[in-house]
Design a protein around this motif. Structure first.
Motif, mmCIF file in Angstrom:
data_model
loop_
_atom_site.group_PDB
_atom_site.id
_atom_site.type_symbol
_atom_site.label_atom_id
_atom_site.label_comp_id
_atom_site.label_asym_id
_atom_site.label_seq_id
_atom_site.Cartn_x
_atom_site.Cartn_y
_atom_site.Cartn_z
ATOM 1 N N ILE A 51 -6.858 -5.980 -9.083
ATOM 2 C CA ILE A 51 -5.828 -6.773 -8.400
ATOM 3 C C ILE A 51 -4.446 -6.264 -8.807
ATOM 4 C CG2 ILE A 51 -4.760 -9.061 -8.230
ATOM 5 C CD1 ILE A 51 -7.639 -10.212 -8.483
ATOM 6 N N LYS A 52 -4.267 -6.019 -10.098
ATOM 7 C CA LYS A 52 -2.991 -5.491 -10.587
ATOM 8 C C LYS A 52 -2.718 -4.116 -9.962
ATOM 9 C CE LYS A 52 -0.499 -4.367 -14.805
ATOM 10 N NZ LYS A 52 -0.553 -4.206 -16.249
ATOM 11 N N GLU A 53 -3.748 -3.286 -9.870
ATOM 12 C CA GLU A 53 -3.577 -1.965 -9.264
ATOM 13 C C GLU A 53 -3.186 -2.096 -7.795
ATOM 14 O OE1 GLU A 53 -5.917 2.260 -8.547
ATOM 15 O OE2 GLU A 53 -6.984 0.639 -9.548
ATOM 16 N N ALA A 54 -3.808 -3.016 -7.081
ATOM 17 C CA ALA A 54 -3.467 -3.230 -5.670
ATOM 18 C C ALA A 54 -2.001 -3.624 -5.524
ATOM 19 C CB ALA A 54 -4.369 -4.300 -5.064
ATOM 20 N N LEU A 55 -1.527 -4.461 -6.404
ATOM 21 C CA LEU A 55 -0.141 -4.904 -6.349
ATOM 22 C C LEU A 55 0.814 -3.774 -6.732
ATOM 23 C CD1 LEU A 55 1.688 -7.274 -5.764
ATOM 24 C CD2 LEU A 55 1.403 -8.018 -8.122
ATOM 25 N N GLU A 56 0.541 -3.103 -7.835
ATOM 26 C CA GLU A 56 1.436 -2.044 -8.301
ATOM 27 C C GLU A 56 1.445 -0.838 -7.362
ATOM 28 O OE1 GLU A 56 0.186 -1.309 -12.329
ATOM 29 O OE2 GLU A 56 1.189 -3.126 -13.064
ATOM 30 N N TYR A 57 0.283 -0.446 -6.866
ATOM 31 C CA TYR A 57 0.219 0.709 -5.974
ATOM 32 C C TYR A 57 0.945 0.407 -4.665
ATOM 33 C CZ TYR A 57 -1.351 4.990 -3.826
ATOM 34 O OH TYR A 57 -1.354 6.222 -3.226
ATOM 35 N N SER A 58 0.762 -0.799 -4.161
ATOM 36 C CA SER A 58 1.440 -1.153 -2.914
ATOM 37 C C SER A 58 2.955 -1.132 -3.102
ATOM 38 C CB SER A 58 0.973 -2.510 -2.400
ATOM 39 O OG SER A 58 1.302 -3.536 -3.304
ATOM 40 N N GLN A 59 3.437 -1.555 -4.258
ATOM 41 C CA GLN A 59 4.879 -1.528 -4.498
ATOM 42 C C GLN A 59 5.406 -0.090 -4.518
ATOM 43 O OE1 GLN A 59 4.624 -4.224 -7.949
ATOM 44 N NE2 GLN A 59 6.117 -5.515 -6.902
ATOM 45 N N ARG A 60 4.663 0.822 -5.130
ATOM 46 C CA ARG A 60 5.070 2.239 -5.105
ATOM 47 C C ARG A 60 5.061 2.771 -3.674
ATOM 48 N NH1 ARG A 60 1.737 2.506 -9.704
ATOM 49 N NH2 ARG A 60 0.082 3.566 -8.549
ATOM 50 N N HIS A 61 4.052 2.387 -2.930
ATOM 51 C CA HIS A 61 3.972 2.810 -1.528
ATOM 52 C C HIS A 61 5.163 2.271 -0.739
ATOM 53 C CE1 HIS A 61 2.801 3.309 2.594
ATOM 54 N NE2 HIS A 61 2.802 1.993 2.753
ATOM 55 N N PHE A 62 5.479 1.001 -0.926
ATOM 56 C CA PHE A 62 6.595 0.407 -0.192
ATOM 57 C C PHE A 62 7.906 1.122 -0.505
ATOM 58 C CE2 PHE A 62 4.192 -3.909 -0.355
ATOM 59 C CZ PHE A 62 3.370 -3.519 0.687
ATOM 60 N N GLU A 63 8.116 1.469 -1.754
ATOM 61 C CA GLU A 63 9.330 2.204 -2.135
ATOM 62 C C GLU A 63 9.407 3.543 -1.410
ATOM 63 O OE1 GLU A 63 9.237 2.482 -6.394
ATOM 64 O OE2 GLU A 63 9.444 0.315 -6.652
ATOM 65 N N ALA A 64 8.308 4.275 -1.383
ATOM 66 C CA ALA A 64 8.283 5.579 -0.710
ATOM 67 C C ALA A 64 8.470 5.417 0.793
ATOM 68 C CB ALA A 64 6.971 6.294 -1.010
ATOM 69 N N GLU A 65 7.813 4.441 1.361
ATOM 70 C CA GLU A 65 7.900 4.200 2.795
ATOM 71 C C GLU A 65 9.324 3.811 3.202
ATOM 72 O OE1 GLU A 65 4.645 2.293 5.600
ATOM 73 O OE2 GLU A 65 5.700 0.728 4.487
ATOM 74 N N GLU A 66 9.924 2.910 2.431
ATOM 75 C CA GLU A 66 11.285 2.475 2.741
ATOM 76 C C GLU A 66 12.286 3.611 2.555
ATOM 77 O OE1 GLU A 66 11.929 -1.092 0.423
ATOM 78 O OE2 GLU A 66 10.252 -2.104 1.417
ATOM 79 N N ALA A 67 12.078 4.460 1.573
ATOM 80 C CA ALA A 67 12.962 5.612 1.371
ATOM 81 C C ALA A 67 12.885 6.546 2.581
ATOM 82 C CB ALA A 67 12.583 6.360 0.092
ATOM 83 N N LEU A 68 11.703 6.776 3.077
ATOM 84 C CA LEU A 68 11.543 7.633 4.250
ATOM 85 C C LEU A 68 12.187 6.996 5.483
ATOM 86 C CD1 LEU A 68 10.366 10.265 5.314
ATOM 87 C CD2 LEU A 68 8.234 9.053 5.758
ATOM 88 N N MET A 69 12.054 5.685 5.594
ATOM 89 C CA MET A 69 12.683 4.989 6.727
ATOM 90 C C MET A 69 14.204 5.114 6.675
ATOM 91 S SD MET A 69 10.564 1.497 7.243
ATOM 92 C CE MET A 69 8.985 1.427 6.457
ATOM 93 N N ARG A 70 14.762 5.027 5.466
ATOM 94 C CA ARG A 70 16.210 5.208 5.331
ATOM 95 C C ARG A 70 16.601 6.631 5.730
ATOM 96 N NH1 ARG A 70 15.456 1.501 1.269
ATOM 97 N NH2 ARG A 70 14.930 3.002 -0.342
ATOM 98 N N LEU A 71 15.800 7.595 5.336
ATOM 99 C CA LEU A 71 16.063 9.005 5.630
ATOM 100 C C LEU A 71 16.109 9.277 7.133
ATOM 101 C CD1 LEU A 71 16.394 11.811 4.242
ATOM 102 C CD2 LEU A 71 13.933 12.089 4.532
ATOM 103 N N VAL A 72 15.229 8.619 7.885
ATOM 104 C CA VAL A 72 15.191 8.847 9.337
ATOM 105 C C VAL A 72 16.007 7.798 10.098
ATOM 106 C CG1 VAL A 72 12.975 10.034 9.223
ATOM 107 C CG2 VAL A 72 13.009 7.575 9.707
#
Length: 135
Positions: A51-72
């Motif tokens: 459960i902790k991994e699901a939460l932490e991994y998703s947060q890393r994913h969200f950061e990367a996804e949002e950074a890419l969205m800002r880039l485009v």
């Protein structure tokens, strides 16, 4: 006993960006590992680790996804950020409740994870695909 996967990756879920697709695929794997752990004699500690991994991994994913969205310069960034925040709050809440009453809420958590990721990828994430293709 090995069960059939709870959530299965399909090419339809691809956003066409390798890093994000890899993240999404990994989340499916984590959800399946959690499903397997819940239905077996795995210790509660292992379930909480997942459960902790699901939460932490998703947060890393969200950061990367949002950074890419800002880039485009994706105009739906705020909507995505809001959905990401709501997800983190809900998973943390369900994880906390699972500690209080594990047998009752683990299935709720699994169902939430499955539905949220499928809906999020197929609705919100697919909206940014054209912006990624332009870059």
């Amino acid at each position: 006993m090995i069960k059939a996967p709870y959530i299965i990756w399909k090419d339809d879920y691809s956003v066409g960006q390798n890093e994000l697709d890899t993240h999404h695929y990994r989340m499916f794997t984590i959800i399946n590992e959690l499903y397997e752990a819940i239905g077996s004699s795995t210790s509660d500690k292992k379930v909480m680790v997942l459960i902790k991994e699901a939460l932490e991994y998703s947060q890393r994913h969200f950061e990367a996804e949002e950074a890419l969205m800002r880039l485009v310069h994706y105009p739906g960034l705020e909507e995505q950020q809001r959905a990401h925040r709501e997800y983190v709050i809900m998973v943390a809440k369900l994880a906390h409740e699972d500690v209080l009453n594990p047998s009752l809420l683990l299935e709720d958590l699994l169902l939430f994870l499955k539905k949220w990721w499928l809906n999020h990828i197929l609705t919100l994430d697919m909206k940014y695909v054209p912006f990624l293709k332009e870059k």
